[in-house]
Design an enzyme around this catalytic site. Structure first.
Site, short mmCIF file in Angstrom:
data_model
loop_
_atom_site.label_atom_id
_atom_site.label_comp_id
_atom_site.label_asym_id
_atom_site.label_seq_id
_atom_site.Cartn_x
_atom_site.Cartn_y
_atom_site.Cartn_z
CG HIS A 183 0.30 4.26 4.96
ND1 HIS A 183 -0.44 3.40 5.72
CD2 HIS A 183 -0.46 5.37 4.80
CE1 HIS A 183 -1.60 3.96 6.01
NE2 HIS A 183 -1.63 5.15 5.46
CG HIS A 197 -0.33 0.02 2.53
ND1 HIS A 197 0.33 -1.07 3.06
CD2 HIS A 197 -0.22 1.01 3.44
CE1 HIS A 197 0.80 -0.74 4.25
NE2 HIS A 197 0.50 0.51 4.50
CG HIS A 202 4.01 -3.07 10.12
ND1 HIS A 202 3.53 -2.17 11.03
CD2 HIS A 202 4.09 -2.40 8.95
CE1 HIS A 202 3.31 -1.01 10.43
NE2 HIS A 202 3.66 -1.12 9.16
CG HIS A 261 -7.49 8.11 14.69
ND1 HIS A 261 -7.27 8.16 13.34
CD2 HIS A 261 -6.57 7.25 15.19
CE1 HIS A 261 -6.25 7.38 13.03
NE2 HIS A 261 -5.80 6.81 14.14
CG ASP A 273 -0.14 -4.82 10.84
OD1 ASP A 273 0.68 -4.43 11.69
OD2 ASP A 273 -1.08 -4.10 10.42
CG ASP A 322 0.78 -1.64 7.36
OD1 ASP A 322 1.62 -2.55 7.41
OD2 ASP A 322 1.04 -0.44 7.49
N GLY A 345 -5.82 1.80 11.71
CA GLY A 345 -5.87 1.04 10.47
C GLY A 345 -5.31 -0.37 10.64
CG HIS A 346 -2.01 -0.97 12.00
ND1 HIS A 346 -1.17 -1.53 11.08
CD2 HIS A 346 -1.79 0.36 11.96
CE1 HIS A 346 -0.45 -0.58 10.51
NE2 HIS A 346 -0.80 0.58 11.03
ZN LIG Z 1 2.96 0.35 7.74
ZN LIG Z 2 0.07 1.42 6.47
#
Ligand SMILES: [Zn+2]
Ligand SMILES: [Zn+2]
Length: 649
Positions: free
Chosen positions: A169, A167, A482, A456, A287, A255, A459-460
């Site tokens: 990021h 991805h 990660h 918020h 992840d 991720d 994302g994990h």
């Molecule tokens: Zn990452």
């Molecule tokens: Zn990420």
């Protein structure tokens, strides 16, 4: 990792230089841990690389790199914006050659959150997963960012078949402009990922073959077949990779989290992970970021309600800070703004760039008429305006910080505005974020942030989702990735809790070579690995010595002593000068500096008649006596820099 692509502090200097100097001293060679278990020992460990050979390897690197760079310059590369080069092949069971093993080598993203990079190698074929950067810590003053040491790949550049990006990021794509100078391999990613990489490479004036893929596509490279599987994350276009190798299937999650109600309506493809689980997965790399958190990560949709509440209560302008790359978040903010009759204005370099790219690619759906340029905001009443900006991490040069400090030339936060900071502070940034929040309150704004409202979501994946991934894929071997050491160990323990054999779980270190065949696995070797620091246009030219000097300068300042000597006789020709920067306030320290001048003068006089060859001794003597003197008087140790000017009389 949700790194703000904005990081304008980093972007303030453009990295366009062609200078590529890697610093072997920044590389570190980690000692191999004796982690081989009884089962693992059955693969015969190869001879370990000793320190000396690591140094030799680094020296060889220059010549190896030259040929690669030359090749890269000659070979014309092209950017493929469409999937026309996609090589879709039928799945067939790979055959392993006798005795050959699959090697998994992490070059980044292990023991750290950042600069993710993993190498898979079988026979003559190498593929690379992700190529990220990390941001410097307080131990690296002046460093812009850090990239993985890719010596191992440059030495094997002709064997690298492809770079597969999970991805867009920064911790997954940020190292590409540097790696692609030395490695001429095609890059694969989904549309948004490729668009972000393309932008990055254009800025750095690097050409490469970029290939767009879709979830469900399979690319065949050497003996590897790589399938892209849709996942959920805090950026659109995130995928996991299912890599079919001659010894079995390796799944790299990238991720991810499990979001059943994603903003784009396409949830993570759980069925595909289960498909591979049923067929048999050799190894899972997963992840580990949120392994310390129990339960499930909330859906992105959950925070939509908070936005609605905030917008309905807001009387003045609404200013929302978000990660520029979080397209889903931006879509939700925009939807709410439009529903409440507000126009949208994007602020911050990366926010404007990503919003434009994402709209062009159809990831972000905001009608043109709802978007207004900052210069035209005056035409609207405050309660008709929504500003979406960068600056969730309190970065000094970001949109929000400049608006809060009244240093934005077109838009400043004022009394009656509502500011929503839609992110949590990345560890290390808390102080900067708090400073901005305090400042916003001081100027009369209403501030909504992570601690007080659901503005918020991560994302994990949290623990339950990580267990789901392990259960779906049922891997024979498991490698947590990660994460910092604590995350990796916790994740290993989690795998053990749900019944995995501890002997088949590998908590790796950077540079470790994990060799796998269908039945056994062991860490057998190490390759060169480490961090390469990037400062301005210099890549890898900052080593420990420079960092030490920078730290000393930043802590106790600098004292320069200028001594003018007769070239022939060594006689002092004019009074010694003592200058200081960042050490003491000169006006109130005249006595101290005068005494320093006397010490330097008597040292110079002591050496009168000395030959030029002794001048370095003069400098050393002067340096150490002044150091002692300053420390006794001030308890500080400034950097002392004696300069001898020689004049022929
Ligand atoms: Zn990452
Ligand atoms: Zn990420």
């Amino acid at each position: 990792m949700e790194i703000n692509t904005a990081q304008e502090t980093v972007k303030k200097k453009k990295k366009t230089s062609s200078q590529v100097k890697k610093n072997a001293t920044a590389s570190k060679k980690k000692t191999q841990k004796n982690t081989a278990t009884t089962a693992q020992k059955s693969i015969k460990p190869k001879k370990r690389v000793d320190k000396k050979s690591v140094i030799d390897v680094s020296k060889d690197k220059k010549s190896a790199k030259k040929t690669v760079a030359q090749k890269a310059a000659v070979k014309e590369t092209k950017i493929l914006k469409t999937a026309k080069k996609r090589e879709v092949k039928k799945e067939k069971k790979p055959t392993s050659k006798r005795g050959e093993t699959l090697k998994i080598i992490p070059l980044g993203g292990i023991g750290e959150i950042g600069k993710n990079m993993t190498v898979l190698e079988y026979g003559k074929d190498i593929i690379v997963i992700d190529c990220g950067l990390s941001f410097p810590d307080e131990e690296m003053p002046g460093v812009d960012f850090v990239i993985p040491d890719i010596t191992y790949l440059t030495q094997n550049a002709d064997r690298v078949r492809g770079i597969f990006i999970t991805h867009g990021h920064e911790d997954h794509i940020g190292g590409l402009p540097y790696a692609l100078r030395d490695i001429n391999a095609p890059v694969y990613g989904t549309r948004l990922t490729v668009a972000l990489i393309e932008h990055k490479l254009e800025e750095a004036k690097i050409k490469a073959e970029l290939n767009c893929v879709k979830p469900g596509d399979t690319v065949k490279k050497g003996c590897f077949s790589i399938e892209f599987i849709k996942t959920s994350h805090s950026i659109a276009g995130a995928v996991a990779l299912a890599i079919t190798t001659p010894v079995g299937v390796v799944i790299h999650t990238g991720d991810f989290k499990v979001d059943y109600t994603p903003i784009d309506g396409e949830p993570i493809d759980i069925a595909r992970f289960a498909h591979y689980g049923t067929k048999g997965v050799l190894a899972l790399l997963s992840d580990s970021t949120n392994v310390e958190r129990a339960g499930y990560t909330q859906s992105e949709k959950d925070i939509g309600k908070t936005f609605e509440r905030c917008f309905s209560a807001a009387k003045g302008r609404v200013i929302v800070a978000s990660f520029a790359s979080n397209i889903y978040r931006i879509q939700q903010i925009a939807n709410t703004a439009i529903a409440f009759g507000r126009v949208i204005c994007f602020q911050g370099r990366s926010m404007i760039m990503i919003a434009q790219v994402a709209r062009e690619l159809g990831y972000l759906n905001i009608p043109e008429e709802n978007i207004v340029d900052v210069d035209k905001l005056k035409r609207y009443e405050p309660d008709e305006i929504c500003v979406i900006t960068t600056g969730t991490q309190g970065e000094p040069m970001s949109g929000l910080t400049r608006m809060a400090n009244a240093s934005h030339n077109k838009l400043n936060v004022g009394k009656g505005d509502t500011v929503i900071i839609s992110a949590s502070a990345i560890p290390g940034n808390e102080v900067g974020v708090a400073r901005v929040i305090n400042r916003l309150y001081a100027i009369g704004a209403d501030v909504v942030y992570d601690n007080m409202a659901d503005v918020h979501v991560s994302g994990h994946a949290c623990r339950e989702e990580l267990k789901l991934m392990l259960t779906l894929t049922k891997p024979k071997f498991f490698i947590p990735v990660h994460g910092e050491e604590r995350h990796l160990h916790q994740h290993a323990r989690l795998a053990s809790e749900i019944g995995m054999d501890d002997n088949n779980v590998f908590v790796m270190e950077l540079g470790n070579v994990l060799e796998l065949n269908r039945r056994k696995g062991a860490i057998t070797n190490d390759v060169v690995c480490g961090s390469v620091m990037v400062d301005g246009s210099g890549v890898g030219d900052i080593g420990d010595a420079v960092l030490r000097e920078r730290k000393q300068l930043s802590q106790d300042g600098l004292v320069t002593v200028v001594v003018t000597l007769d070239k022939k006789t060594g006689k002092l020709l004019s009074p010694v000068e003592v200058l200081s920067k960042g050490f003491v306030f000169v006006k109130s320290s005249e006595d101290l500096l005068n005494e320093a001048k006397n010490i330097a003068t008597s040292t110079a006089e002591l050496f009168e008649g000395a030959h030029r060859s002794e001048w370095s001794t003069i400098k050393n003597t002067m340096g150490s006596s002044l150091k002692k003197y300053f420390f006794n008087k001030t308890k500080r140790t400034p950097m002392i820099m004696p300069i001898i000017i020689e004049i022929e009389v």
